[in-house]
Scaffold this active site. Structure first.
Site, PDB file in Angstrom:
ATOM      1  N   CYS A  35       0.849  -1.187   0.000  1.00 47.12           N
ATOM      2  CA  CYS A  35       0.000   0.000   0.000  1.00 47.12           C
ATOM      3  C   CYS A  35       0.886   1.238   0.000  1.00 47.12           C
ATOM      4  O   CYS A  35       1.784   1.364   0.838  1.00 47.12           O
ATOM      5  CB  CYS A  35      -0.880  -0.039   1.247  1.00 47.12           C
ATOM      6  SG  CYS A  35      -1.576   1.538   1.727  1.00 47.12           S
ATOM      7  N   GLU A  36       0.643   2.131  -0.941  1.00 47.75           N
ATOM      8  CA  GLU A  36       1.479   3.321  -1.042  1.00 47.75           C
ATOM      9  C   GLU A  36       1.227   4.313   0.096  1.00 47.75           C
ATOM     10  O   GLU A  36       2.012   5.231   0.290  1.00 47.75           O
ATOM     11  CB  GLU A  36       1.300   4.006  -2.388  1.00 47.75           C
ATOM     12  CG  GLU A  36      -0.057   4.621  -2.623  1.00 47.75           C
ATOM     13  CD  GLU A  36      -0.205   5.197  -4.024  1.00 47.75           C
ATOM     14  OE1 GLU A  36      -0.889   6.227  -4.147  1.00 47.75           O
ATOM     15  OE2 GLU A  36       0.332   4.633  -4.986  1.00 47.75           O
ATOM     16  N   HIS A  37       0.162   4.128   0.852  1.00 51.76           N
ATOM     17  CA  HIS A  37      -0.131   5.051   1.943  1.00 51.76           C
ATOM     18  C   HIS A  37       0.569   4.685   3.247  1.00 51.76           C
ATOM     19  O   HIS A  37       0.919   5.566   4.026  1.00 51.76           O
ATOM     20  CB  HIS A  37      -1.638   5.116   2.181  1.00 51.76           C
ATOM     21  CG  HIS A  37      -2.389   5.600   0.986  1.00 51.76           C
ATOM     22  ND1 HIS A  37      -3.572   5.042   0.569  1.00 51.76           N
ATOM     23  CD2 HIS A  37      -2.104   6.585   0.090  1.00 51.76           C
ATOM     24  CE1 HIS A  37      -3.990   5.657  -0.516  1.00 51.76           C
ATOM     25  NE2 HIS A  37      -3.125   6.592  -0.828  1.00 51.76           N
ATOM     26  N   HIS A  38       0.741   3.378   3.504  1.00 51.98           N
ATOM     27  CA  HIS A  38       1.323   2.936   4.777  1.00 51.98           C
ATOM     28  C   HIS A  38       2.531   2.017   4.612  1.00 51.98           C
ATOM     29  O   HIS A  38       3.124   1.605   5.591  1.00 51.98           O
ATOM     30  CB  HIS A  38       0.262   2.208   5.618  1.00 51.98           C
ATOM     31  CG  HIS A  38      -0.930   3.051   5.910  1.00 51.98           C
ATOM     32  ND1 HIS A  38      -2.096   2.928   5.189  1.00 51.98           N
ATOM     33  CD2 HIS A  38      -1.126   4.043   6.811  1.00 51.98           C
ATOM     34  CE1 HIS A  38      -2.974   3.814   5.647  1.00 51.98           C
ATOM     35  NE2 HIS A  38      -2.416   4.497   6.616  1.00 51.98           N
ATOM     36  N   HIS A  44      -5.991  -6.134   2.991  1.00 54.35           N
ATOM     37  CA  HIS A  44      -5.039  -5.050   3.201  1.00 54.35           C
ATOM     38  C   HIS A  44      -4.599  -5.001   4.662  1.00 54.35           C
ATOM     39  O   HIS A  44      -5.416  -4.795   5.559  1.00 54.35           O
ATOM     40  CB  HIS A  44      -5.679  -3.714   2.803  1.00 54.35           C
ATOM     41  CG  HIS A  44      -5.923  -3.612   1.331  1.00 54.35           C
ATOM     42  ND1 HIS A  44      -5.190  -2.765   0.536  1.00 54.35           N
ATOM     43  CD2 HIS A  44      -6.784  -4.258   0.508  1.00 54.35           C
ATOM     44  CE1 HIS A  44      -5.599  -2.885  -0.713  1.00 54.35           C
ATOM     45  NE2 HIS A  44      -6.571  -3.786  -0.756  1.00 54.35           N
ATOM     46  N   GLN A 103      -5.012  -0.463  -4.776  1.00 55.79           N
ATOM     47  CA  GLN A 103      -5.615  -1.564  -5.532  1.00 55.79           C
ATOM     48  C   GLN A 103      -6.377  -1.069  -6.750  1.00 55.79           C
ATOM     49  O   GLN A 103      -6.359  -1.716  -7.798  1.00 55.79           O
ATOM     50  CB  GLN A 103      -6.512  -2.383  -4.604  1.00 55.79           C
ATOM     51  CG  GLN A 103      -7.092  -3.611  -5.271  1.00 55.79           C
ATOM     52  CD  GLN A 103      -7.870  -4.479  -4.296  1.00 55.79           C
ATOM     53  OE1 GLN A 103      -7.510  -4.572  -3.130  1.00 55.79           O
ATOM     54  NE2 GLN A 103      -8.926  -5.105  -4.779  1.00 55.79           N
ATOM     55  N   CYS A 116      -2.983  -2.724   6.077  1.00 54.38           N
ATOM     56  CA  CYS A 116      -3.170  -1.399   6.654  1.00 54.38           C
ATOM     57  C   CYS A 116      -4.549  -1.277   7.296  1.00 54.38           C
ATOM     58  O   CYS A 116      -4.750  -0.455   8.192  1.00 54.38           O
ATOM     59  CB  CYS A 116      -2.953  -0.301   5.611  1.00 54.38           C
ATOM     60  SG  CYS A 116      -4.015  -0.405   4.162  1.00 54.38           S
TER      61      CYS A 116
END
Length: 187
Positions: A75-78, A144, A116, A146
């Site tokens: 995940c590019e956020h976490h 996920h 995703q 995250c």
């Protein structure tokens, strides 16, 4: 390996209150850097390299489906993993793609920092670009970390995304057949 990456992991260990010089963590910055490079190796690949000319003449104009292609992404956020499977279908127009190439396309895009929704579209557009298919469909189902390990901590949630191009978007019957064959249709 770029020495900056292990140094950054050492700083992360210090930042969370660990001692990077203790026995169990001595090589962790190097191992973590090596793991991150592997998990993000999709950046070093191109669609042309992955496909490697594996397109073959065929009179088949019926749906081709590759189901349950496992995928692992971050995940590019976490920077936490999401793990799942992709179902990829296309309708050939004179050429079919080598079977393993579908899985390699999934891997190439999954091995990048992702969300995703974008991953699903990237796979569909790549298959369309390579095959010039009459239609392409991709469904991804993933869990996920995250969402499971932090935040709302929902252990059984599964995210499903889909992209339908060409005949799969235009024809209800084609889309329905695909969804039924991958076990996602309730009608």
């Amino acid at each position: 390996m770029n020495q900056q990456l292990p140094d950054h992991y050492r700083d992360i260990l210090l930042g969370v209150g660990e001692d990077p010089d203790r026995e169990g963590l001595l090589d962790t910055p190097k191992r973590a850097a090596k793991a991150m490079q592997y998990l993000c190796n999709g950046y070093q690949k191109s669609l042309e390299e992955v496909v490697n000319g594996a397109l073959f003449a065929s009179d088949n104009d019926e749906m081709v489906i590759v189901k349950d292609v496992e995928l692992y992404s971050l995940c590019e956020h976490h920077l936490l993993p999401f793990i799942g499977k992709a179902h990829v279908a296309y309708i050939p127009t004179g050429k079919v793609l080598g079977l393993s190439k579908v899985a390699r396309i999934v891997d190439m895009y999954a091995r990048r920092l992702q969300i995703q929704e974008n991953l699903t579209r990237q796979i569909a557009e790549a298959v369309q670009q390579v095959t010039s298919a009459a239609g392409v469909a991709v469904v991804i189902e993933a869990k996920h970390m995250c969402m499971m390990m932090r935040g709302v901590e929902k252990q059984n949630s599964v995210m499903t995304t889909s992209v339908m191009l060409g005949a799969f978007r235009e024809s209800y019957n084609t889309r329905h057949e695909f969804l039924q064959l991958i076990g996602r249709s309730n009608q």
